[in-house]
Design a protein around this motif. Structure first.
Motif, PDB file in Angstrom:
ATOM      1  N   HIS A   1       0.830  -1.188   0.000  1.00  0.00           N
ATOM      2  CA  HIS A   1       0.000   0.000   0.000  1.00  0.00           C
ATOM      3  C   HIS A   1       0.874   1.250   0.000  1.00  0.00           C
ATOM      4  CE1 HIS A   1      -3.810  -2.054   0.659  1.00  0.00           C
ATOM      5  NE2 HIS A   1      -3.184  -2.843   1.511  1.00  0.00           N
ATOM      6  N   GLU A   2       0.407   2.271  -0.742  1.00  0.00           N
ATOM      7  CA  GLU A   2       1.105   3.545  -0.734  1.00  0.00           C
ATOM      8  C   GLU A   2       0.940   4.193   0.648  1.00  0.00           C
ATOM      9  OE1 GLU A   2       2.998   4.930  -3.075  1.00  0.00           O
ATOM     10  OE2 GLU A   2       2.754   3.113  -4.270  1.00  0.00           O
ATOM     11  N   PRO A   3       1.946   4.943   1.103  1.00  0.00           N
ATOM     12  CA  PRO A   3       1.846   5.589   2.412  1.00  0.00           C
ATOM     13  C   PRO A   3       0.966   6.834   2.349  1.00  0.00           C
ATOM     14  CG  PRO A   3       3.945   6.115   1.395  1.00  0.00           C
ATOM     15  CD  PRO A   3       3.268   5.124   0.487  1.00  0.00           C
ATOM     16  N   ILE A   4      -0.342   6.637   2.211  1.00  0.00           N
ATOM     17  CA  ILE A   4      -1.302   7.728   2.202  1.00  0.00           C
ATOM     18  C   ILE A   4      -2.283   7.488   3.340  1.00  0.00           C
ATOM     19  CG2 ILE A   4      -1.088   8.165  -0.269  1.00  0.00           C
ATOM     20  CD1 ILE A   4      -3.638   6.566  -0.687  1.00  0.00           C
ATOM     21  N   PRO A   5      -2.904   8.537   3.877  1.00  0.00           N
ATOM     22  CA  PRO A   5      -3.849   8.348   4.977  1.00  0.00           C
ATOM     23  C   PRO A   5      -4.998   7.435   4.576  1.00  0.00           C
ATOM     24  CG  PRO A   5      -3.248  10.663   4.745  1.00  0.00           C
ATOM     25  CD  PRO A   5      -2.687   9.959   3.550  1.00  0.00           C
ATOM     26  N   VAL A   6      -5.456   6.665   5.544  1.00  0.00           N
ATOM     27  CA  VAL A   6      -6.564   5.737   5.349  1.00  0.00           C
ATOM     28  C   VAL A   6      -7.603   6.035   6.413  1.00  0.00           C
ATOM     29  CG1 VAL A   6      -7.274   3.308   5.333  1.00  0.00           C
ATOM     30  CG2 VAL A   6      -5.022   3.956   4.450  1.00  0.00           C
ATOM     31  N   SER A   7      -8.866   6.079   6.019  1.00  0.00           N
ATOM     32  CA  SER A   7      -9.950   6.326   6.961  1.00  0.00           C
ATOM     33  C   SER A   7     -11.037   5.284   6.741  1.00  0.00           C
ATOM     34  CB  SER A   7     -10.526   7.730   6.758  1.00  0.00           C
ATOM     35  OG  SER A   7     -11.585   7.976   7.653  1.00  0.00           O
ATOM     36  N   ARG A   8     -11.562   4.736   7.866  1.00  0.00           N
ATOM     37  CA  ARG A   8     -12.564   3.679   7.739  1.00  0.00           C
ATOM     38  C   ARG A   8     -13.457   3.679   8.981  1.00  0.00           C
ATOM     39  NH1 ARG A   8     -10.338  -2.193   6.332  1.00  0.00           N
ATOM     40  NH2 ARG A   8      -9.714  -1.011   4.485  1.00  0.00           N
ATOM     41  N   PRO A   9     -14.775   3.489   8.811  1.00  0.00           N
ATOM     42  CA  PRO A   9     -15.641   3.370   9.990  1.00  0.00           C
ATOM     43  C   PRO A   9     -15.375   2.062  10.727  1.00  0.00           C
ATOM     44  CG  PRO A   9     -16.899   2.964   7.983  1.00  0.00           C
ATOM     45  CD  PRO A   9     -15.547   3.438   7.553  1.00  0.00           C
ATOM     46  N   VAL A  10     -15.306   2.142  12.051  1.00  0.00           N
ATOM     47  CA  VAL A  10     -15.140   0.967  12.903  1.00  0.00           C
ATOM     48  C   VAL A  10     -16.174   1.087  14.017  1.00  0.00           C
ATOM     49  CG1 VAL A  10     -12.694   0.710  12.348  1.00  0.00           C
ATOM     50  CG2 VAL A  10     -13.380   2.111  14.310  1.00  0.00           C
ATOM     51  N   ALA A  11     -16.235   0.086  14.864  1.00  0.00           N
ATOM     52  CA  ALA A  11     -17.247   0.094  15.927  1.00  0.00           C
ATOM     53  C   ALA A  11     -17.094   1.296  16.844  1.00  0.00           C
ATOM     54  CB  ALA A  11     -17.178  -1.198  16.730  1.00  0.00           C
ATOM     55  N   GLY A  12     -15.847   1.728  17.081  1.00  0.00           N
ATOM     56  CA  GLY A  12     -15.605   2.835  17.998  1.00  0.00           C
ATOM     57  C   GLY A  12     -15.736   4.214  17.387  1.00  0.00           C
ATOM     58  N   GLY A  13     -16.040   4.304  16.084  1.00  0.00           N
ATOM     59  CA  GLY A  13     -16.159   5.595  15.422  1.00  0.00           C
ATOM     60  C   GLY A  13     -15.481   5.559  14.063  1.00  0.00           C
ATOM     61  N   THR A  14     -14.638   6.535  13.791  1.00  0.00           N
ATOM     62  CA  THR A  14     -13.884   6.587  12.531  1.00  0.00           C
ATOM     63  C   THR A  14     -12.403   6.410  12.834  1.00  0.00           C
ATOM     64  OG1 THR A  14     -15.477   8.073  11.490  1.00  0.00           O
ATOM     65  CG2 THR A  14     -13.279   7.957  10.506  1.00  0.00           C
ATOM     66  N   ALA A  15     -11.847   5.339  12.284  1.00  0.00           N
ATOM     67  CA  ALA A  15     -10.426   5.069  12.472  1.00  0.00           C
ATOM     68  C   ALA A  15      -9.638   5.664  11.317  1.00  0.00           C
ATOM     69  CB  ALA A  15     -10.175   3.567  12.553  1.00  0.00           C
ATOM     70  N   LYS A  16      -8.487   6.242  11.643  1.00  0.00           N
ATOM     71  CA  LYS A  16      -7.611   6.801  10.625  1.00  0.00           C
ATOM     72  C   LYS A  16      -6.194   6.279  10.839  1.00  0.00           C
ATOM     73  CE  LYS A  16     -10.108  11.134   9.846  1.00  0.00           C
ATOM     74  NZ  LYS A  16     -10.018  12.613   9.835  1.00  0.00           N
ATOM     75  N   LEU A  17      -5.562   5.902   9.762  1.00  0.00           N
ATOM     76  CA  LEU A  17      -4.146   5.565   9.753  1.00  0.00           C
ATOM     77  C   LEU A  17      -3.426   6.653   8.975  1.00  0.00           C
ATOM     78  CD1 LEU A  17      -4.090   1.718   9.060  1.00  0.00           C
ATOM     79  CD2 LEU A  17      -3.166   2.865  11.078  1.00  0.00           C
ATOM     80  N   MET A  18      -2.474   7.330   9.654  1.00  0.00           N
ATOM     81  CA  MET A  18      -1.766   8.442   9.028  1.00  0.00           C
ATOM     82  C   MET A  18      -0.272   8.158   9.034  1.00  0.00           C
ATOM     83  SD  MET A  18      -3.909  11.626  10.665  1.00  0.00           S
ATOM     84  CE  MET A  18      -3.960  10.900  12.307  1.00  0.00           C
ATOM     85  N   PRO A  19       0.363   8.202   7.849  1.00  0.00           N
ATOM     86  CA  PRO A  19       1.806   7.926   7.801  1.00  0.00           C
ATOM     87  C   PRO A  19       2.617   9.038   8.447  1.00  0.00           C
ATOM     88  CG  PRO A  19       1.010   8.646   5.660  1.00  0.00           C
ATOM     89  CD  PRO A  19      -0.201   8.498   6.522  1.00  0.00           C
ATOM     90  N   ASP A  20       3.715   8.652   9.059  1.00  0.00           N
ATOM     91  CA  ASP A  20       4.659   9.599   9.646  1.00  0.00           C
ATOM     92  C   ASP A  20       5.642  10.014   8.555  1.00  0.00           C
ATOM     93  OD1 ASP A  20       6.682  10.958  11.001  1.00  0.00           O
ATOM     94  OD2 ASP A  20       6.607   9.628  12.738  1.00  0.00           O
ATOM     95  N   VAL A  21       5.684  11.293   8.244  1.00  0.00           N
ATOM     96  CA  VAL A  21       6.543  11.755   7.154  1.00  0.00           C
ATOM     97  C   VAL A  21       8.023  11.612   7.500  1.00  0.00           C
ATOM     98  CG1 VAL A  21       4.802  13.347   6.271  1.00  0.00           C
ATOM     99  CG2 VAL A  21       6.451  14.147   7.986  1.00  0.00           C
ATOM    100  N   ASP A  22       8.339  11.446   8.789  1.00  0.00           N
ATOM    101  CA  ASP A  22       9.741  11.369   9.199  1.00  0.00           C
ATOM    102  C   ASP A  22      10.275   9.941   9.298  1.00  0.00           C
ATOM    103  OD1 ASP A  22      10.039  14.164   9.453  1.00  0.00           O
ATOM    104  OD2 ASP A  22       9.048  14.089  11.415  1.00  0.00           O
ATOM    105  N   ARG A  23       9.385   8.959   9.273  1.00  0.00           N
ATOM    106  CA  ARG A  23       9.803   7.560   9.370  1.00  0.00           C
ATOM    107  C   ARG A  23       9.079   6.789   8.275  1.00  0.00           C
ATOM    108  NH1 ARG A  23      12.355   6.813  14.468  1.00  0.00           N
ATOM    109  NH2 ARG A  23      12.179   4.549  14.310  1.00  0.00           N
ATOM    110  N   GLU A  24       9.858   6.089   7.445  1.00  0.00           N
ATOM    111  CA  GLU A  24       9.353   5.586   6.164  1.00  0.00           C
ATOM    112  C   GLU A  24       8.129   4.690   6.282  1.00  0.00           C
ATOM    113  OE1 GLU A  24      11.020   3.258   2.179  1.00  0.00           O
ATOM    114  OE2 GLU A  24      12.361   3.758   3.832  1.00  0.00           O
ATOM    115  N   ARG A  25       8.105   3.772   7.266  1.00  0.00           N
ATOM    116  CA  ARG A  25       6.968   2.850   7.369  1.00  0.00           C
ATOM    117  C   ARG A  25       6.361   2.905   8.769  1.00  0.00           C
ATOM    118  NH1 ARG A  25       6.415  -2.687   5.336  1.00  0.00           N
ATOM    119  NH2 ARG A  25       8.085  -3.314   6.780  1.00  0.00           N
TER     120      ARG A  25
END
Length: 280
Positions: free
Chosen positions: A2-26
């Motif tokens: 997967h490309e290191p771009i933000p990901v957003s998805r509904p989950v049971a607890g609300g809206t989950a987001k995965l955001m890449p750290d620009v300072d650390r590659e993975r």
């Protein structure tokens, strides 16, 4: 990959987001409804960004016996701590329980576990897992369960702590991540609940939190055997954000007047004040 771009998805607890750290590659930050949940560096599982996670890792580092551990994790998040232990103590057998199947699916899709990690995942309520698991089956139980930014009420009770204690081997430790601020009604009740179950109890937190200057995380430990408070104290004092270990008479003074939480009295942990943990 997967490309290191933000990901957003509904989950049971609300809206989950995965955001890449620009300072650390993975490396990725996981939030749910803006509240930080986990930070994961796929290339360096030993990099622990959140201080409370470091304190939990110190606890597992000092846990007995030497070598692989059997650990039950209540709450999954980004699986930061299980990844850490898999690298630090190869061969460890780790069970992770989280009632949010959608969140587990998101994390394992974008932040896959390494092959042979010894980590198994189960979508289940934490208390239900405590009640069904075999007695004396764990060297450690780690509770890091938040519904959004609050600990669910049913995981704060005397019966829940007793259920966790039943799973531990004689040397085992129950470690819980707790969040509170002055006047510490919730935290003090949790210390009293642990004290009613375990012979040895200690609390790890930053001095500014313990002095009531800000809302924050504290790690609460309970065991039937002596806890490594001196070694823990040295480790947490050397962290980037130093903490201290409270135990014995000092902890008794902190808890004075508080009683254990019974089922009919349980409430969730307090809502953090605006901006305490949220990401804009």
């Amino acid at each position: 990959m997967h490309e290191p771009i933000p990901v957003s998805r509904p989950v049971a607890g609300g809206t989950a987001k995965l955001m890449p750290d620009v300072d650390r590659e993975r490396a990725w930050l996981l939030t749910v409804d803006g509240a930080p949940q986990s930070y994961v560096d796929l290339d360096d599982p030993g990099h622990l960004e959140f201080e409370y996670t470091r304190r939990l890792a110190h606890t597992l580092d000092l846990a007995r016996p030497a070598g692989p551990l059997d650990v039950l994790h209540l709450g999954g998040g980004g699986l930061t701590l299980p990844r850490y232990l898999a690298a630090a103590r190869p061969g460890s057998r780790q069970r992770v329980v989280d009632n949010d199947r959608a969140l587990l699916d998101l994390v394992t899709e974008y932040l896959p576990l390494p092959p042979g990690s010894g980590i198994t995942l189960r979508a289940e309520d934490a208390l239900a897992e405590l009640e069904r698991a075999a007695p004396a089956s764990a060297d450690a139980v780690v509770a890091d369960v938040f519904g959004g930014s609050r600990i669910p009420a049913h995981l704060t009770t005397l019966s829940c702590v007793r259920a966790a204690a039943r799973l531990l081997r004689p040397h085992g430790v129950y470690a819980a991540n707790v969040a509170d601020g002055a006047p510490f009604d919730f935290l003090r009740s949790q210390v009293a609940t642990f004290t009613a179950v375990f012979r040895e109890v200690c609390l790890i937190a930053e001095p500014a939190v313990l002095r009531g200057r800000r809302f924050g995380n504290a790690v609460l430990l309970g065991s039937a055997e002596e806890l490594p408070v001196t070694a823990l104290g040295r480790r947490v004092a050397a962290d980037a954000f130093p903490a201290r270990v409270e135990y014995g008479a000092a902890l008794r003074r902190f808890t004075a007047g508080a009683g254990p939480v019974l089922n009919g009295e349980a409430v969730p942990s307090p809502e953090p004040p605006g901006g305490a943990f949220s990401i804009g």
